[in-house]
Design a protein around this motif. Structure first.
Motif, PDB file in Angstrom:
ATOM      1  N   LYS A   1     -44.811  26.922  52.607  1.00 23.30           N
ATOM      2  CA  LYS A   1     -46.145  27.532  52.567  1.00 23.30           C
ATOM      3  C   LYS A   1     -45.963  29.036  52.649  1.00 23.30           C
ATOM      4  CE  LYS A   1     -48.884  26.907  56.196  1.00 23.30           C
ATOM      5  NZ  LYS A   1     -49.717  26.185  57.172  1.00 23.30           N
TER       6      LYS A   1
ATOM      7  N   GLU B   1     -43.146  26.398  46.517  1.00 25.10           N
ATOM      8  CA  GLU B   1     -44.527  26.401  47.011  1.00 25.10           C
ATOM      9  C   GLU B   1     -45.374  25.391  46.233  1.00 25.10           C
ATOM     10  OE1 GLU B   1     -48.053  29.627  48.092  1.00 25.10           O
ATOM     11  OE2 GLU B   1     -46.443  30.219  46.745  1.00 25.10           O
ATOM     12  N   ASN B   2     -45.201  25.368  44.908  1.00 22.02           N
ATOM     13  CA  ASN B   2     -45.967  24.445  44.055  1.00 22.02           C
ATOM     14  C   ASN B   2     -45.657  22.983  44.361  1.00 22.02           C
ATOM     15  OD1 ASN B   2     -47.265  26.524  42.764  1.00 22.02           O
ATOM     16  ND2 ASN B   2     -45.833  26.600  41.038  1.00 22.02           N
ATOM     17  N   GLN B   3     -44.384  22.696  44.731  1.00 21.16           N
ATOM     18  CA  GLN B   3     -44.035  21.299  45.017  1.00 21.16           C
ATOM     19  C   GLN B   3     -44.259  20.939  46.491  1.00 21.16           C
ATOM     20  OE1 GLN B   3     -39.952  21.430  43.635  1.00 21.16           O
ATOM     21  NE2 GLN B   3     -39.129  21.415  45.702  1.00 21.16           N
ATOM     22  N   GLY B   4     -44.844  21.897  47.250  1.00 25.20           N
ATOM     23  CA  GLY B   4     -45.210  21.609  48.647  1.00 25.20           C
ATOM     24  C   GLY B   4     -44.062  21.632  49.623  1.00 25.20           C
ATOM     25  N   SER B   5     -42.950  22.308  49.265  1.00 23.49           N
ATOM     26  CA  SER B   5     -41.794  22.368  50.163  1.00 23.49           C
ATOM     27  C   SER B   5     -41.918  23.493  51.182  1.00 23.49           C
ATOM     28  CB  SER B   5     -40.501  22.556  49.361  1.00 23.49           C
ATOM     29  OG  SER B   5     -40.329  21.476  48.492  1.00 23.49           O
TER      30      SER B   5
ATOM     31  N   PRO C   1     -44.512  23.647  55.378  1.00 19.43           N
ATOM     32  CA  PRO C   1     -45.892  23.312  54.971  1.00 19.43           C
ATOM     33  C   PRO C   1     -46.802  22.898  56.128  1.00 19.43           C
ATOM     34  CG  PRO C   1     -44.296  22.200  53.563  1.00 19.43           C
ATOM     35  CD  PRO C   1     -43.524  22.831  54.668  1.00 19.43           C
TER      36      PRO C   1
END
Length: 638
Positions: A499, A493-497, A508
């Motif tokens: 949501k 989630e933090n690396q935008g892979s 995402p």
């Protein structure tokens, strides 16, 4: 199905291009100059299907001495080489240089193709075959099968195809599609209406449409617009395939042969390399300190100086530890093979393997430096740990388990794990009781699997916020402990892979579908709840035909998630604004009187006892009220 890359090698005019045309029906000479001069200058590519169903990409590499850099670039990713020798001429100087290069770059599987057999008689052919076997004795080609053909007449081609089939089926190992994708680029061009196109052989991993990768060494991130494999559009391409990729965010003029496409932060630019360098037995040169060389690896060609770290000179047949100081930056990985050619005149003198792709500057004859390089050459304890970590892709492995498996101390294991983490080889998840380690290749494969699963789910259920976290774990990650799985999701989630929407996970860019069907069903539900007021209707009795119950449930969940609707009690829902209003009125009543009853709520909202009871139960659930002694009485929650 295996993806096989076959290459040709051999002296100029020994019939490599003609042989490929005979096998595939296509001419690989792309440029007008090549066709006019009758020689291959650049790399040519085509493919053919083997009898067993495998598709073989085939690379036609130049035989002319002047174009040896193109020949080296063509060897990237090859599984099998056809060493073409003309029967009327036998082994020639360029044949020998090609053999040396193939050996230095680690090509193991080869077929000796005696071509132009129609031009010689039987006796001459026997003499040439004998000479070839004698010449190859003691080399890596000593046991390679020999096939006699005539590309011009078609003689022996069936036997050649059967030999290729046998070697590729039984002896060629499938490339690793689950590791970091790496695409050394051998050509870049612009196509009207598309923009920048690159081609190359995918040497490892998998690339998917819409992936964001990085162009090394220029450092630009670029998105994969489209992928073609052998002229066909594909959503993905795999290690061992010849590919053409349409990129966004990068211009053709920024790219050159030698650039590499790989994931962001998976490689590091460098102008220094620590290597083990072997000088060819056949070389007429002695390598001395600070010699200027041409360095070839992947599709790169860079000038460099060779700093000999453990010897004054390296003669023919000898090897040594060398630091190559490059005149331009490259991006390589440990274990990559390379070739070096003398600066002038240009001739191949040796090659070897990269031991450290990102070293600091080293001084000569330092005992600790040589010991470190010896360790890297033989394989360190970190290599052993990496192997164990890779073997636990579906469970992860703890540092304490690694210590047991390797018989190393916890301190040694932690040091090696930290080194692997800094190199981008593993991911580390620190938990309360232990430290879990996951191989980066396993993480990438899991991320790829998860994205595919989410995309399929979103297509199937467009009115849901995504897939439930619990369902994902039990379906795809059941062997990973829940608390570790939570850490993995947090990282993704933090690396935008991905949501997260409460308990749901999605890609995402995904948004729930709000089309005419959604408007019709949500409108019917909201209108029904609005008209009912505090005389709640049963949700199961609301007819949203032609929408099916599953779709109606999905749209109700969207309304709940968006807080337009709240669940009062089982099978009863209403507008959130109604229950917010009820909450205020009940709190006002309780401020004047410490006890409120079902009868009072019934009168307050002009409804039935049947609906008043669920209102109070809802207020209990949100901690506005709580029961006293009687079933029908409530006091303020405090």
């Amino acid at each position: 199905m295996k993806n096989i890359i076959i290459g040709t090698a051999g002296h100029i005019d020994h019939g490599k291009t003609t042989l490929i045309k005979a096998l595939t029906g296509r001419n690989t000479d792309r440029w007008e100059e090549e066709q006019r001069r009758g020689i291959t200058i650049d790399l040519g590519f085509t493919y053919f299907d083997l009898p067993g169903g495998d598709r073989a990409g085939i690379i036609d590499v130049p035989g002319h001495e002047k174009f040896i850099n193109n020949m080296v670039a063509g060897v990237v990713g090859m599984d099998l080489v056809l060493l073409v020798i003309a029967a009327d001429e036998g082994i020639m100087p360029q044949t020998r240089e090609h053999m040396d290069i193939l050996n230095l770059l680690g090509i193991e599987k080869s077929i000796i193709v005696l071509n132009k057999c129609d031009l010689v008689d039987e006796e001459w052919l026997e003499l040439v075959e004998e000479e070839v076997k004698e010449e190859l004795s003691g080399t890596f080609l000593e046991h390679a099968p020999v096939v006699k053909v005539s590309a011009a007449t078609g003689e022996g081609l069936d036997e050649l195809v059967n030999t290729i089939e046998h070697l590729t089926r039984d002896e060629v190992v499938q490339k690793d599609i689950h590791t970091i994708p790496r695409l050394p680029i051998d050509r870049a061009f612009t196509l009207a209406g598309f923009g920048t196109i690159i081609t190359g052989t995918l040497v490892s991993g998998t690339i998917s449409k819409e992936d964001t990768l990085q162009m090394y060494p220029i450092g630009k991130e670029c998105k994969i617009r489209s992928i073609q494999v052998h002229g066909e559009d594909k959503k993905e391409c795999y290690a061992g395939q010849r590919v053409a990729i349409n990129l966004s965010n990068v211009k053709k003029k920024e790219i050159k042969r030698g650039c590499v496409l790989a994931p962001p932060n998976s490689m590091k630019n460098t102008d220094l390399l620590d290597v083990k360098l072997n000088v060819l037995d056949s070389s007429m040169r002695v390598l001395t300190n600070h010699t200027r060389l041409h360095f070839f690896t992947g599709t790169s060609e860079v000038l460099c100086r060779a700093v000999l770290l453990d010897k004054e000179e390296i003669g023919p047949g000898e090897s040594g530890y060398v630091q190559l100081r490059l005149e331009e930056e490259v991006a390589v990985r440990r274990g990559d093979k390379f070739v070096v050619r003398f600066y002038s005149p240009m001739e191949t003198i040796g090659g070897g393997v990269v031991l450290e792709p990102n070293p600091g500057i080293k001084k000569r004859f330092q005992e600790n430096v040589i010991e470190e390089l010896e360790r890297k050459e033989s394989g360190s304890s970190a290599d052993v740990i990496e192997m164990h970590v890779k073997g636990h892709a579906d469970t992860l492995i703890t540092v304490s388990e690694l210590a047991k498996l390797t018989a190393l101390s916890m301190e040694e294991v932690q040091k090696d794990v930290k080194e692997l983490e800094e190199q981008g080889m593993v991911l580390v998840f620190t938990m309360r009781k232990d430290i879990y380690v996951w191989h980066m290749d396993s993480a990438r494969e899991a991320e790829h699997l998860l994205r595919k699963a989410l995309e399929e789910y979103e297509k199937k259920y467009p009115y849901r916020y995504g897939m439930k976290k619990a369902e994902i774990q039990t379906t795809y990650f059941q062997k990973i402990k829940p608390n570790v799985f939570d850490k993995i999701l947090e990282m993704l989630e933090n690396q935008g892979s991905l949501k997260r929407v409460d308990e749901f996970l999605c890609t995402p860019e995904y948004e729930v579908k709000k089309d005419k069907t959604y408007e019709m069903v949500s409108g019917k539900l909201l209108d029904t709840f609005k008209k009912a007021g505090y005389d709640f209707v049963r949700y199961s009795e609301i007819d949203c035909a032609p929408a099916k119950k599953e779709l109606k449930d999905d749209i109700l969940n969207i309304l709940l998630e968006e807080k337009q609707v709240v669940k009062v009690t089982e099978d009863m829902y209403t507008l959130a604004v109604y229950m917010e209003n009820a909450k205020k009125k009940i709190q006002e009543q309780l401020s004047e009187n410490p006890v409120i009853t079902i009868a009072q709520v019934r009168d307050m909202f002009s409804t039935s006892r049947k609906s008043a009871k669920p209102i109070l139960e809802y207020m209990d659930s949100i901690k506005v009220t709580k029961k006293t002694g009687g079933e029908s009485e409530r006091v303020a929650y405090s």
